[in-house]
Design an enzyme around this catalytic site. Structure first.
Site, PDB file in Angstrom:
ATOM      1  N   ASP A 154      21.408  10.623  43.394  1.00 23.16           N
ATOM      2  CA  ASP A 154      22.255  11.251  42.385  1.00 23.16           C
ATOM      3  C   ASP A 154      22.959  12.467  42.966  1.00 23.16           C
ATOM      4  OD1 ASP A 154      21.649   9.419  40.447  1.00 23.16           O
ATOM      5  OD2 ASP A 154      20.324  10.732  39.297  1.00 23.16           O
TER       6      ASP A 154
ATOM      7  N   ASN B  96      22.803  31.269  44.585  1.00 25.01           N
ATOM      8  CA  ASN B  96      21.718  30.378  44.183  1.00 25.01           C
ATOM      9  C   ASN B  96      21.664  29.141  45.065  1.00 25.01           C
ATOM     10  OD1 ASN B  96      20.100  31.457  42.236  1.00 25.01           O
ATOM     11  ND2 ASN B  96      20.944  30.301  40.538  1.00 25.01           N
ATOM     12  N   ASP B  97      22.698  28.291  44.963  1.00 23.40           N
ATOM     13  CA  ASP B  97      22.660  27.031  45.685  1.00 23.40           C
ATOM     14  C   ASP B  97      24.044  26.399  45.749  1.00 23.40           C
ATOM     15  OD1 ASP B  97      22.997  25.821  43.060  1.00 23.40           O
ATOM     16  OD2 ASP B  97      20.838  26.022  42.795  1.00 23.40           O
TER      17      ASP B  97
ATOM     18  N   THR C  11      13.802  28.874  43.337  1.00 23.23           N
ATOM     19  CA  THR C  11      13.016  28.716  42.105  1.00 23.23           C
ATOM     20  C   THR C  11      13.865  28.180  40.955  1.00 23.23           C
ATOM     21  OG1 THR C  11      13.441  31.001  41.439  1.00 23.23           O
ATOM     22  CG2 THR C  11      11.469  30.592  42.768  1.00 23.23           C
TER      23      THR C  11
ATOM     24  N   TYR D 113      17.412  25.401  40.413  1.00 25.06           N
ATOM     25  CA  TYR D 113      17.667  23.953  40.444  1.00 25.06           C
ATOM     26  C   TYR D 113      16.824  23.273  41.521  1.00 25.06           C
ATOM     27  CZ  TYR D 113      20.615  19.717  40.012  1.00 25.06           C
ATOM     28  OH  TYR D 113      21.077  18.447  39.804  1.00 25.06           O
TER      29      TYR D 113
ATOM     30  N   ASP E 251      19.894  35.657  33.388  1.00 23.73           N
ATOM     31  CA  ASP E 251      20.059  35.364  34.807  1.00 23.73           C
ATOM     32  C   ASP E 251      21.473  34.888  35.138  1.00 23.73           C
ATOM     33  OD1 ASP E 251      17.489  36.060  35.569  1.00 23.73           O
ATOM     34  OD2 ASP E 251      16.679  34.070  35.174  1.00 23.73           O
TER      35      ASP E 251
END
Length: 267
Positions: A156, A126-127, A167, A169, A56
């Site tokens: 944090d 992704n993010d 799906t 982190y 991935d």
């Protein structure tokens, strides 16, 4: 997003001009040698599809190279998890591509401003996440569409993911899994201390999000957009880059939307 065959090919078209890219691990390199011998190696600018051999992480790198380009990407799993990948089966690859289902992915756009005045721009499929750089918890103010929604989050870190990245982190941080067709972006705290019971939010994909870092000297924070890390940020602006997209191909019955739904029922 759709679960139909790739719209760039007419009915009955057999994609035979294939470009292969492989991760440096032994398995991927062995598959590269085997498939290039079987199908040849076409330059990416002339190819019908890019075949990504790896896991991935490598797939994500290759998807970044195809943003805004009419080149679909088909992943073959030579890694570990392979959520974005297809099984390593060499037989009749052009036919598998012709019958594959598509997923259209749009990235997030990040603009990070640092303590020394630099502005760094990056894209994330992704993010985008923020995290504390020292033992001190981060203090972050969250604004959405120009309005402060959370004056102070002690944590944090915090993240915004795409539906495809929900799906990854985001899920590990106990954020919700989002279907590709939902047009939603999960906003998820990472180990929130105050407000302790805040679990995040689901934002429309049109949202303009701004994270302002509080007490930057005492509580330095870094920001990450996929592969780009920026240290000592004072503010991070995030929005969906709807004008950019990349296309991922999946074997019939194994579309990304189906995998995301299945993941929600996995104990």
């Amino acid at each position: 997003m759709n679960d139909m065959s790739y719209p760039g090919w007419t009915d009955g078209y057999l994609p035979t001009k294939l470009s292969f890219a492989a991760a440096p691990n032994e398995s991927a390199q062995q598959w590269l040698e085997r498939l290039v011998e079987q199908y040849g190696q076409c330059p990416p600018d002339e190819a019908d599809a890019l075949i990504c051999l790896g896991g991935d992480g490598f797939m994500l790198e290759m998807l970044h190279t195809t943003l805004g380009r009419p080149l679909p990407v088909y992943g073959i799993n030579c890694g570990t998890v392979g959520f974005l990948m297809n099984p390593a089966v060499p037989d009749d690859l052009p036919t598998r591509l012709a019958t594959a289902q598509t997923a259209i992915l749009h990235p997030l756009r990040m603009k990070a401003t640092t303590m020394d005045g630099r502005c760094i721009h990056a894209l994330a499929l992704n993010d985008v996440f923020l995290f504390r750089q020292t033992r001190q918890a981060a203090k972050i103010r969250i604004g959405v569409d120009g309005r402060v929604r959370l004056p102070e989050l002690i944590c944090d870190g915090v993240l915004i993911s795409t539906p495809a990245g929900s799906t990854a982190y985001n899920l590990s941080a106990h954020g919700p899994i989002v279907p590709l067709s939902a047009n939603l972006l999960p906003l998820t705290p990472i180990s929130a201390f105050r407000p302790r019971r805040w679990r995040g939010a689901l934002l429309p994909s049109t949202a303009q999000v701004c994270f302002d870092i509080l007490e930057t000297d005492k509580r330095p924070v870094a920001a990450v957009a996929d592969f780009t890390e920026v240290r000592d940020v004072i503010s991070v602006e995030i929005s969906e880059a709807r004008e950019l997209q990349t296309t991922v191909l999946f074997d019939p019955g194994q579309s990304l939307s189906e995998r995301i739904i299945t993941e929600q029922f996995t104990a």
